[in-house]
Each structure stands twice: as structure tokens, then as C-alpha cells.
Design an enzyme around this catalytic site. Structure first.
Site, short mmCIF file in Angstrom:
data_model
loop_
_atom_site.label_atom_id
_atom_site.label_comp_id
_atom_site.label_asym_id
_atom_site.label_seq_id
_atom_site.Cartn_x
_atom_site.Cartn_y
_atom_site.Cartn_z
N THR A 17 0.74 -1.27 -0.05
CA THR A 17 -0.06 -0.05 -0.06
C THR A 17 0.95 1.31 0.04
O THR A 17 0.39 2.29 -0.57
CB THR A 17 -0.90 -0.03 1.25
N SER B 232 1.59 -7.77 -0.88
CA SER B 232 2.75 -8.62 -0.33
C SER B 232 2.07 -10.07 -0.09
O SER B 232 2.74 -11.00 0.30
CB SER B 232 3.12 -8.02 1.34
N THR C 53 1.82 -4.40 4.10
CA THR C 53 1.50 -4.74 5.73
C THR C 53 0.86 -6.16 5.76
O THR C 53 1.13 -6.60 7.00
CB THR C 53 0.84 -3.70 6.31
N ASP C 54 0.15 -6.80 5.05
CA ASP C 54 -0.42 -7.92 5.01
C ASP C 54 0.53 -9.08 5.64
O ASP C 54 -0.02 -9.96 6.35
CB ASP C 54 -1.26 -8.21 3.83
N1 LIG Z 1 -1.60 -2.13 3.85
C1 LIG Z 1 -0.88 -2.74 2.93
O1 LIG Z 1 0.23 -2.69 2.69
C2 LIG Z 1 -1.83 -3.97 2.41
C3 LIG Z 1 -1.50 -4.18 1.09
N2 LIG Z 1 -2.66 -5.04 0.39
C4 LIG Z 1 -0.31 -5.27 1.02
O2 LIG Z 1 0.38 -5.33 0.15
O3 LIG Z 1 -0.17 -6.14 1.85
#
Ligand SMILES: NC(=O)C[C@H](N)C(=O)O
Length: 327
Positions: free
Chosen positions: A18, A65, A98-99
Site C-alpha cells: 500500500t 505482499s 503490511t499484510d
Molecule cells: N497495507 C498494506 O500494505 C496492505 C497491502 N494489501 C499489502 O500489500 O500487503
């Protein structure tokens, strides 16, 4: 005489998420495209970084991710190890979705010697959003990677003005900005006027085990089976048929699995599959076992999976594997 002060040299490895996400409007904060913006554009969007460090961006990947695989983890490990050895690099920042950030941070905690700073950073709002959190998170991550206070602490995570342990951290909310938590171990520090402050001097977690994986090119398949009322006991056999060399059970409570399910677990263990009992509850531990399976202790299913992959790829015996989980 003029004295030139050399700024710390920081390598920023971009993997997407993100923090590199792009939406169709400033108000869109879900359903956007993660991993759409290059690492160089993210760096260019924060001119204050140039006051703190001389940075070099490297695009390792650019995706959500969820797409991180073992070869990518191994690539990140090689790059972080190279930075540790290089005279031209003082620290590393890794931008990451973050995932699954907690899995990559845990993996590097076990595979890169705890020397120079390695700082993970992400964001919960895409780069195009009003009040995007990515730019300040990135500035703080570079500041931390350039700081001697981060030395010898292993991989750290920066988000929402907090500094956390890459070994312990977990994503606690699918949406909130303060998503990274380690409820039992706590945060390690915070940012005051964008300067890092730690609560404690450096320490490594009890049970930290180092794997030397210099020559590894892939990791064995380990799958996670989630426990729930009415569990289909045969699902485990399907995972083994599909190639799993190890299984992590996300058990109910402290090691709970159904009676019918345990029968099948015993059969796959006898067939040579290593089984680790972890827990679906966010906190707490599965107590040490006395039988032929292994307990994860404090480790969550996703972290247990990484540790079992590393143990299998290092050729550990059942007893050696048990000893690194059950500390
Ligand atoms: N907040 C994030 O980074 C989530 C995102 N969908 C990821 O790539 O993990």
C-alpha cells in the site's frame, strides 16, 4: 577549514504494498492497486530524506505482499546480508505491504546476522490518499536505519510513529493505521519529532535461532491448517498429497484439535511429515509436548511455518526441530 560530514548511506529495497499503492481518487482507501508506484518515485516524494541520508533505491518487486514467495524472501536475505558486509552501506530499509510484513521480518530475523539496521516500513493508506501515512513512515524508517541507536537490534518495523520488533510484531487490524502490535512484548520505541527513541537498550528475543542459508535456492512446502468446530479431519491428508513436507496446526486454545483430527495427524506424522501445534488465538503459547509432534510456544502459525521451512531446509532432525520451537 570546512568540515564535510558524510551522510549515512541507506539502501531502500522496494517490494510494493500500500505504501506504493495508487487509487483512482484521493478518498479511495480500499480496492486500490498496491505496488503501483516505483521505489524511486516514493523516495522523490519525500525531499526531507536527502537531509538525513544518501539513499539508493532498488526495486526488488512491486506487488501486494500476498505475492511474496520463498525465492523472494531468499533474495531479500541475500541483499540484506550483502549490505551487512558492505563498506558502502550503513543500513537497509525495506518497503513492504503490511499484510505479510510480519512473515518477511521474522524470516530476516532468523537469517541475517543482527548487525546493521534493517528497517521494514509500510503504510495503511495508498500513496494517493488524503493524509497518506507512507511518506512520514518512510522518512522515519530512513532516519531509524541511519541511526546508531538501531544497531544490533535485528529487523525493526516502523509504522504510525512506533518502532517494533520484526521478530514479535503482528498485524492486528485489517484497516487501522496503528495495526502493528505485539500485545505481550510491547513496542520497542517511538518517534519524537521524527527522531527515534527507544524504551530499552538492545536485546535479542529468547529463542532466537540463526539459520545460515547462504546457498539455499528454495524452501520446502509447509502449510497451515486452521482449527474450528466441526473440522474436516481429512483435510490434512489433502495437504500432504499436495506436497506438504510439514504442517502447522492453528489449534484451538492451547493445542486443542478434534479427536478424529488427531487420528489423521498421527498417521501423517508416521508417514514422515513434521507437525507443529501452534495457536489460532493471537496471544499466548502452546505448551511443550511430550509426544511426537512439536509445540510452537509463542509463535503464531505464520511464523511457525517460516521456522519449520528453515529447519527442514537445514536438514534438522525431529529432536533438533523440537528444541528450537520448545525453548
Ligand atoms: N497495507 C498494506 O500494505 C496492505 C497491502 N494489501 C499489502 O500489500 O500487503
Amino acid at each position: 577549514m570546512t568540515l564535510t560530514i558524510r551522510l549515512p548511506r541507506i539502501t531502500i529495497l522496494g517490494t510494493g504494498g500500500t505504501i506504493a499503492g495508487s487509487a483512482t481518487s484521493q478518498t479511495q482507501t480500499t480496492g486500490y492497486q498496491p505496488g503501483a508506484i516505483s521505489i524511486q518515485s516514493l523516495i522523490d516524494a519525500v525531499p526531507a530524506i536527502a537531509q538525513i541520508a544518501t539513499v539508493k533505491g532498488e526495486q526488488v518487486a512491486n506487488f501486494r505482499s500476498t505475492e511474496v514467495t520463498s525465492p523472494i524472501l531468499l533474495d531479500l536475505c541475500r541483499r540484506a546480508r550483502a549490505a551487512n558486509e558492505s563498506d558502502d552501506c550503513d543500513g537497509v530499509v525495506i518497503t513492504h505491504g503490511t499484510d505479510t510484513l510480519e512473515e518477511t521480518a521474522f524470516f530476516l530475523s532468523l537469517t541475517v546476522p543482527w548487525k546493521k539496521p534493517i528497517v521494514f516500513v509500510g503504510a495503511m493508506r495508498p500513496a494517493t490518499a488524503i493524509s497518506a501515512d507512507g511518506p512520514i513512515n518512510l522518512l522515519q524508517a530512513v532516519t531509524l536505519a541511519a541511526s546508531p541507536t538501531a544497531l544490533g537490534r535485528g529487523p525493526l518495523v516502523v509504522l504510525n510513529d512506533r518502532i517494533s520488533s520484526g521478530f514479535y510484531i503482528t498485524k492486528s487490524s485489517a484497516n487501522a493505521l496503528d495495526t502493528f502490535k505485539a500485545p505481550e512484548q510491547g513496542h520497542l520505541g517511538y518517534f519524537d519529532n521524527s527522531q527515534p527513541k527507544f524504551f530499552y537498550s538492545s536485546a535479542s528475543p529468547i529463542g532466537l535461532h540463526y539459520f545460515d542459508i547462504k546457498d539455499t535456492i528454495d524452501l520446502p512446502q509447509v502449510d497451515i491448517v486452521y482449527g474450528y468446530q466441526g473440522l474436516n479431519p481429512h483435510i490434512i491428508t489433502e495437504y500432504v498429497r499436495a506436497g506438504a513436507k510439514g504442517l502447522i496446526l492453528a489449534t484451538m486454545g492451547n493445542g486443542g484439535w478434534t479427536i478424529a483430527g488427531m487420528e489423521v495427524v498421527r498417521q501423517v506424522i508416521e508417514g514422515g511429515v513434521i507437525v507443529v501445534h501452534s495457536h489460532r488465538s493471537q496471544d499466548g503459547a502452546v505448551s511443550s509436548s511430550v509426544d511426537i509432534s512439536i509445540s510452537s510456544g509463542l509463535l503464531s502459525p505464520q511464523k511457525s511455518r517460516i521456522m519449520l521451512q528453515l529447519a527442514l531446509s537445514s536438514g534438522y532432525t525431529l529432536e533438533q526441530t523440537k528444541s528450537i520451537f520448545e525453548i
